[in-house]
Write an enzyme that holds these catalytic residues in place. Structure first.
Site, PDB file in Angstrom:
ATOM      1  N   CYS A 134     -40.320  47.478  27.303  1.00 22.41           N
ATOM      2  CA  CYS A 134     -40.861  48.695  26.704  1.00 22.41           C
ATOM      3  C   CYS A 134     -41.174  49.754  27.773  1.00 22.41           C
ATOM      4  O   CYS A 134     -40.342  50.053  28.614  1.00 22.41           O
ATOM      5  CB  CYS A 134     -42.077  48.328  25.857  1.00 22.41           C
ATOM      6  SG  CYS A 134     -42.509  49.547  24.600  1.00 22.41           S
ATOM      7  N   HIS A 135     -42.382  50.314  27.791  1.00 23.03           N
ATOM      8  CA  HIS A 135     -42.729  51.316  28.797  1.00 23.03           C
ATOM      9  C   HIS A 135     -42.895  50.716  30.186  1.00 23.03           C
ATOM     10  O   HIS A 135     -42.898  51.441  31.187  1.00 23.03           O
ATOM     11  CB  HIS A 135     -44.022  52.045  28.397  1.00 23.03           C
ATOM     12  CG  HIS A 135     -43.869  52.910  27.191  1.00 23.03           C
ATOM     13  ND1 HIS A 135     -44.146  52.467  25.911  1.00 23.03           N
ATOM     14  CD2 HIS A 135     -43.436  54.198  27.054  1.00 23.03           C
ATOM     15  CE1 HIS A 135     -43.915  53.439  25.044  1.00 23.03           C
ATOM     16  NE2 HIS A 135     -43.474  54.488  25.700  1.00 23.03           N
ATOM     17  N   GLU A 165     -40.432  56.799  20.503  1.00 30.12           N
ATOM     18  CA  GLU A 165     -41.579  57.588  20.973  1.00 30.12           C
ATOM     19  C   GLU A 165     -42.012  58.589  19.908  1.00 30.12           C
ATOM     20  O   GLU A 165     -43.215  58.795  19.669  1.00 30.12           O
ATOM     21  CB  GLU A 165     -41.220  58.307  22.271  1.00 30.12           C
ATOM     22  CG  GLU A 165     -42.407  58.689  23.128  1.00 30.12           C
ATOM     23  CD  GLU A 165     -43.069  57.488  23.782  1.00 30.12           C
ATOM     24  OE1 GLU A 165     -44.059  56.987  23.197  1.00 30.12           O
ATOM     25  OE2 GLU A 165     -42.631  57.066  24.854  1.00 30.12           O
TER      26      GLU A 165
END
Length: 227
Positions: A134-135, A165
Site C-alpha cells: 500500500c502506501h 486514493e
C-alpha cells in the site's frame, strides 16, 4: 532462523493538520501473523522510536477483521507497538527481509529517511528481500543505488492507486499521489482492474502489494522467495 524487520510510521497526522492518520494496522498484522511461527524472528521498528500511532479508520467496524481484532486485543503485541525501536538503531546486515507497512503516515516520514534508504540497499544487495504494501511503498521512492539510479527504475511495482486514493477521500490530504510518483521515478507500475482487491507484483527480490487487502499475499510471495 530467518530474520525479518518490519518498519512502521511514527506520523500520526496529515502534515500540519489535526486530521489523524498513522499505521494501517491490518497491513502489519496480516503479514506478521503469516510469519509468527517457528523459524522466523520478527522485529518491529518505526521512525522515531516509541509509540506507533494507528490510523483510527483501520480500527472501524468494517476494517477490523478477525486477525486484526485478535492482535489489537493482544496487550503484549500492542506493547511492542507502543515501545518500538527506531530504525536508526537497526542493523540491516542481520536481516533476510525488510517489510514496510502502510497507512497514510508513511507518506510523510518514509520517502526521505536515510536509514530506510540505507536498509533497503543493504538488504537487497546482500541477497535479501525488500517488501512493502500500500502506501508503505513510499519507502522505495527516493532510494538510489551506487550509480545514482532509482532503486525502483524499471522494476515491476504496484502500490495504492490514484483511483483508490480518490475513493478513500484522501486525495486532498496527501503530499503526493503515490501511483504518479512511482511512474515518475521509472517504475513499471501496474494495478488491479478492480480497486481494493488483492494484487501483488514480484520483481526479482522486490515484492509489493497494492492495498490493505494485499498483505497476506505479500507475505506468501516473500515466503516463496525465502524457500
Amino acid at each position: 532462523m530467518k530474520k525479518i524487520m518490519i518498519v512502521n510510521t511514527s506520523t500520526g497526522y496529515f502534515g500540519e493538520s489535526d486530521k489523524p492518520t498513522g499505521l494501517w494496522l491490518g497491513e502489519l498484522v496480516h503479514f506478521y501473523d503469516y510469519f509468527d511461527i517457528d523459524g522466523y524472528q520478527i522485529d518491529l521498528f518505526n521512525i522515531k522510536g516509541g509509540n506507533t500511532p494507528i490510523d483510527p479508520v483501520s480500527l472501524n467496524t468494517f476494517m477490523l477483521d478477525c486477525i486484526t481484532k485478535k492482535y489489537y486485543k493482544d496487550e503484549k503485541f500492542m506493547e511492542l507497538l507502543k515501545n518500538s525501536k527506531s530504525i536508526n538503531y537497526a542493523n540491516p546486515k542481520e536481516y533476510d527481509v525488510i517489510y514496510f507497512t502502510g497507512g497514510h503516515g508513511v507518506m510523510f516520514d518514509f520517502p526521505d529517511n536515510q536509514y530506510i534508504q540505507a536498509a533497503i540497499n543493504e538488504i537487497y544487495n546482500h541477497g535479501g528481500i525488500v517488501a512493502a504494501v500500500c502506501h508503505g511503498i513510499a519507502a522505495l521512492l527516493n532510494v538510489k543505488n551506487e550509480t545514482g539510479r532509482f532503486f525502483i527504475d524499471n522494476k515491476l511495482i504496484t502500490g495504492f492507486s490514484n483511483t483508490e486514493e480518490v475513493l478513500a477521500n484522501r486525495k486532498n490530504n496527501v503530499p503526493f499521489m503515490l501511483e504518479n510518483r512511482l511512474k515518475e521515478h521509472g517504475a513499471n507500475y501496474s494495478k488491479s482492474k478492480i480497486p481494493f482487491r488483492p494484487y501483488v507484483k514480484t520483481s526479482n527480490r522486490l515484492v509489493t502489494g497494492q492495498n490493505p487487502q494485499s498483505p497476506k499475499q505479500v507475505a506468501q510471495a516473500v515466503s516463496n522467495l525465502l524457500k
